[in-house]
Design a protein around this motif. Sequence first.
Motif, PDB file in Angstrom:
ATOM      1  N   VAL C 140     -92.131  -8.830 -35.820  1.00 18.14           N
ATOM      2  CA  VAL C 140     -90.784  -8.729 -36.375  1.00 18.14           C
ATOM      3  C   VAL C 140     -90.584  -7.393 -37.084  1.00 18.14           C
ATOM      4  N   ALA C 141     -91.580  -6.979 -37.852  1.00 17.38           N
ATOM      5  CA  ALA C 141     -91.445  -5.720 -38.579  1.00 17.38           C
ATOM      6  C   ALA C 141     -91.474  -4.537 -37.633  1.00 17.38           C
ATOM      7  N   PHE C 142     -92.201  -4.692 -36.540  1.00 20.04           N
ATOM      8  CA  PHE C 142     -92.402  -3.579 -35.637  1.00 20.04           C
ATOM      9  C   PHE C 142     -91.196  -3.344 -34.747  1.00 20.04           C
ATOM     10  N   ALA C 143     -90.511  -4.417 -34.394  1.00 18.15           N
ATOM     11  CA  ALA C 143     -89.492  -4.307 -33.358  1.00 18.15           C
ATOM     12  C   ALA C 143     -88.394  -3.338 -33.737  1.00 18.15           C
ATOM     13  N   PRO C 144     -88.272  -2.238 -33.029  1.00 17.69           N
ATOM     14  CA  PRO C 144     -87.197  -1.297 -33.331  1.00 17.69           C
ATOM     15  C   PRO C 144     -85.830  -1.943 -33.169  1.00 17.69           C
ATOM     16  N   ALA C 145     -85.775  -2.900 -32.270  1.00 15.92           N
ATOM     17  CA  ALA C 145     -84.491  -3.538 -32.033  1.00 15.92           C
ATOM     18  C   ALA C 145     -83.959  -4.218 -33.276  1.00 15.92           C
ATOM     19  N   LEU C 146     -84.878  -4.585 -34.192  1.00 14.27           N
ATOM     20  CA  LEU C 146     -84.418  -5.255 -35.397  1.00 14.27           C
ATOM     21  C   LEU C 146     -84.071  -4.276 -36.503  1.00 14.27           C
ATOM     22  N   ASP C 147     -84.188  -3.016 -36.225  1.00 12.08           N
ATOM     23  CA  ASP C 147     -83.770  -2.023 -37.208  1.00 12.08           C
ATOM     24  C   ASP C 147     -82.441  -1.458 -36.734  1.00 12.08           C
ATOM     25  N   PRO C 148     -81.357  -1.846 -37.364  1.00  9.68           N
ATOM     26  CA  PRO C 148     -80.042  -1.456 -36.848  1.00  9.68           C
ATOM     27  C   PRO C 148     -79.843   0.050 -36.773  1.00  9.68           C
ATOM     28  N   ALA C 149     -80.460   0.783 -37.648  1.00  9.89           N
ATOM     29  CA  ALA C 149     -80.232   2.224 -37.654  1.00  9.89           C
ATOM     30  C   ALA C 149     -81.210   2.961 -36.761  1.00  9.89           C
ATOM     31  N   PHE C 150     -81.953   2.218 -35.937  1.00  9.15           N
ATOM     32  CA  PHE C 150     -83.048   2.861 -35.219  1.00  9.15           C
ATOM     33  C   PHE C 150     -82.601   4.014 -34.335  1.00  9.15           C
ATOM     34  N   ALA C 151     -81.443   3.858 -33.685  1.00 12.75           N
ATOM     35  CA  ALA C 151     -80.988   4.914 -32.772  1.00 12.75           C
ATOM     36  C   ALA C 151     -80.838   6.236 -33.514  1.00 12.75           C
ATOM     37  N   ILE C 152     -80.284   6.169 -34.708  1.00 11.00           N
ATOM     38  CA  ILE C 152     -80.100   7.402 -35.494  1.00 11.00           C
ATOM     39  C   ILE C 152     -81.443   7.906 -36.015  1.00 11.00           C
ATOM     40  N   VAL C 153     -82.246   6.976 -36.509  1.00 13.34           N
ATOM     41  CA  VAL C 153     -83.532   7.352 -37.088  1.00 13.34           C
ATOM     42  C   VAL C 153     -84.437   8.001 -36.052  1.00 13.34           C
ATOM     43  N   ALA C 154     -84.368   7.482 -34.818  1.00 17.06           N
ATOM     44  CA  ALA C 154     -85.268   7.980 -33.782  1.00 17.06           C
ATOM     45  C   ALA C 154     -85.037   9.454 -33.471  1.00 17.06           C
ATOM     46  N   ALA C 155     -83.834   9.937 -33.667  1.00 19.47           N
ATOM     47  CA  ALA C 155     -83.544  11.332 -33.338  1.00 19.47           C
ATOM     48  C   ALA C 155     -83.851  12.286 -34.488  1.00 19.47           C
ATOM     49  N   THR C 156     -84.384  11.782 -35.586  1.00 18.84           N
ATOM     50  CA  THR C 156     -84.732  12.684 -36.683  1.00 18.84           C
ATOM     51  C   THR C 156     -86.171  13.154 -36.519  1.00 18.84           C
ATOM     52  N   PRO C 157     -86.535  14.244 -37.203  1.00 19.37           N
ATOM     53  CA  PRO C 157     -87.904  14.747 -37.073  1.00 19.37           C
ATOM     54  C   PRO C 157     -88.950  13.791 -37.638  1.00 19.37           C
ATOM     55  N   TYR C 158     -88.519  12.809 -38.427  1.00 25.42           N
ATOM     56  CA  TYR C 158     -89.485  11.888 -39.031  1.00 25.42           C
ATOM     57  C   TYR C 158     -90.213  11.123 -37.933  1.00 25.42           C
ATOM     58  N   ARG C 159     -91.520  11.053 -38.061  1.00 24.43           N
ATOM     59  CA  ARG C 159     -92.301  10.421 -37.000  1.00 24.43           C
ATOM     60  C   ARG C 159     -92.058   8.919 -37.017  1.00 24.43           C
ATOM     61  N   THR C 160     -91.329   8.480 -35.998  1.00 20.26           N
ATOM     62  CA  THR C 160     -90.959   7.072 -35.912  1.00 20.26           C
ATOM     63  C   THR C 160     -92.174   6.165 -35.891  1.00 20.26           C
ATOM     64  N   VAL C 161     -93.179   6.628 -35.174  1.00 18.81           N
ATOM     65  CA  VAL C 161     -94.381   5.816 -35.055  1.00 18.81           C
ATOM     66  C   VAL C 161     -94.973   5.536 -36.416  1.00 18.81           C
ATOM     67  N   ARG C 162     -94.986   6.576 -37.228  1.00 20.96           N
ATOM     68  CA  ARG C 162     -95.520   6.442 -38.580  1.00 20.96           C
ATOM     69  C   ARG C 162     -94.779   5.342 -39.326  1.00 20.96           C
ATOM     70  N   LEU C 163     -93.470   5.346 -39.116  1.00 21.19           N
ATOM     71  CA  LEU C 163     -92.632   4.369 -39.789  1.00 21.19           C
ATOM     72  C   LEU C 163     -92.969   2.961 -39.345  1.00 21.19           C
ATOM     73  N   LEU C 164     -92.996   2.768 -38.027  1.00 17.94           N
ATOM     74  CA  LEU C 164     -93.238   1.438 -37.502  1.00 17.94           C
ATOM     75  C   LEU C 164     -94.618   0.950 -37.904  1.00 17.94           C
TER      76      LEU C 164
END
Lengths: 284, 176, 277
Positions: C140-164
């Motif tokens: 549940v925590a991992f699923a990007p689909a459950l993060d509503p802002a994921f589309a925007i977050v994914a395009a930032t330089p912040y390492r998404t993987v690190r976040l998940l």
Amino acid sequence: MTVQVRELRKRFGRTTALDGLTLDVGPGVTGLLGPNGAGKTTLLRVLATVLAPDSGSVRVLGRDPGDPKERTEIRRRLGYLPQEVGAYNGFSVREFVDYVAVLKEHTDRKARRAEVDRVIELVDLTGQAYTRIKTLSGGMRRRLGLATAYLGDPELLVLDEPAVGLDPHQRLRFREVVSADPRRTVLLSTHQTEDVAALCREVVVVNEGRVLFRGSPAELAASARGRVWRNDVRDPGADLAWVAGDGSTRQIGDPPAGVELVEPTVEDAYLVLVGAKALEPAAV
Amino acid sequence: MRGPQDDAALLRAVADGDRSALRALYDAHAPWLVLRLTRRCHDPELVDEVVQDTFLAVWRGARRWDGRGEVAAWVWGIGVRRLLDALRRRPQAALPLVEGDTALVVSAEEQVLLGIEHGDLGGAYARLSPELRAVLQATVLDGLTSKEAGRLLGIPAGTVKTRVMRAKAALREDLA
Amino acid sequence: MTVTPAAGWHPDEPALQDYVDGHLTGLSAGSVEAHVLGCPRCRAALRTAVPASRLDRTRDLLEDRLDQAARPRPERGLARLGVDEADARALLAAPSLRLAWTLAVVAAALLGLLLAEAATRPDAVFLLVAPLLPLATTAVAFAPALDPAFAIVAATPYRTVRLLLARSLAVGLTSVVAVALAALALPDRDVTAVVWLLPAAALTLLVLVLAPQLGTAPAAAGVAAAWVALNGVLERRGLGMDWVEGAAAQGISAVLAAAALAALVHQWAGLDRGGRA
């Protein structure tokens, strides 16, 4: 060229979204015009580095999104507005923009505050800066997303249906903001041919995952010359016909001899290229 | 020119969470607050810190304002208490509250507050002993309670009260 | 100089200047100050007496403190532990994290209840269910689909993987603690309370490895189903749940977990896109 795409392919299960798409995009505003399912969103997602293609080559800002280091470098110079602005409903407008700013590496707090104020002002949301996102209208959410895209004044803006839900006044303001800096590359997708005509230096028509046309809006309109006419009733050679404001029937297709040809608009040319599919209701 | 109604409206907006309203209140009130605090504390850094503390408290406590009187007076009430807290942390920063007087400008409000009809109030005030002037300054002019004034001056609250009475009596006698 | 007792009295310019310069003392200064409290005009006049740079600096510090105070307490707590601002924000922002945490706590509580009241074979029930909890909550925590802002977050330089990863870790650890507490409801506090850990680790890491390829939900459901099926088969063979306590089971779990971890590290080096999860 800011963006260079060659033979891009992408499938989702049995659906082909991109079918060997080839495209170059340079500075200024380029409009991506096409019906639903044409592959616009998929293309934009690939260029925004959030989706990997199945095959083909992509170069964005001179870099390869397939390489992790270069991808991060692209993202530092990129602003992306997705089709749906997902945001945390419990946040205020300012909090959300600040959140994205933090993720975009604006570490200095004072500078970040000024930058957040700047982009919120840019999209005319200053009055709603401390409002909860939950209470925003659809158009305001769109502007919120646009604000986050403008953080850091990126070299490349990738905007998926940015003008949806904006009233005419806001649409005008949007056009002003987007075309303000001609050195920035803006690639935006839209259904609305008026936006394209008014705003874009270049327009690219896509359908079924391929590019059908690339050129200026005037060139697009001109491409339909001789295929648009007016009559009182629908003629047999017409692919599409509709009743215009003056009561006559505007038609596109193969005109019969002797009918009154009219100067085509961008919309006419778009319909010629894309056919009946363009008139399908938009899946909002 | 911003009037008292505007300040009240701003404070109500602050109670609703409007940061720009707080900014406007800051712009209008921080300058006089800095000046007034400076006369009681000679450390400008501490004064600036107290100003921050004050407006932070305004932000948090805006809902508690009873809507009566001047917003500025309410702000001073907060400010002087924040000053007290800060001075307790760094007591050497306080200025002595008692000084000699030179030219005097007295307002009607002051006279009324001190319960005195007319006469050379300034001179009479100057003739008071230092301890009596100190309690008058703390309670009447700065609006502290006897307890708070006591904490500031290092005397019990009861002593503050008796000194205030003695001071007022002395002034009345002098001016009679 | 004496008194003008009329209402609407203002200190004149020289008097205000004297006040600002500190030449007024005691009662005279006091009366200016008392007047200022009720006079917007004099307050405005005093505005130029304090340097703008000083007021601006104090205001910036004030804004900073207000921003800090506005951040939610868990975020401030993390900041005090030295966690980077971006990491703390990203970790706590998504509702999926809170959802996962709530899920972990509620499920563990139910498990505890079940063990204490209803189960005829509490050990067996525990060993079956316990590994599934970290699996589910991490998914549940991992699923990007459950993060509503994921589309925007994914395009930032912040390492998404690190976040998940950070989210999964936070939730995974919490659920382990929650389950360990539920284990207190077991009748005999024996090795049962510990042997579930390695299988849990193996299953959870396996889900994270498979999620980018298959999607988080299918991966989680698949692995969970496989676990339940495996237990069913072994149950029918008469092995019961004791097999989990055996060296073989523990050994296999450990190997599987290590392999999954290695695969994850390798995979995530190249994966920090949205994917289809």
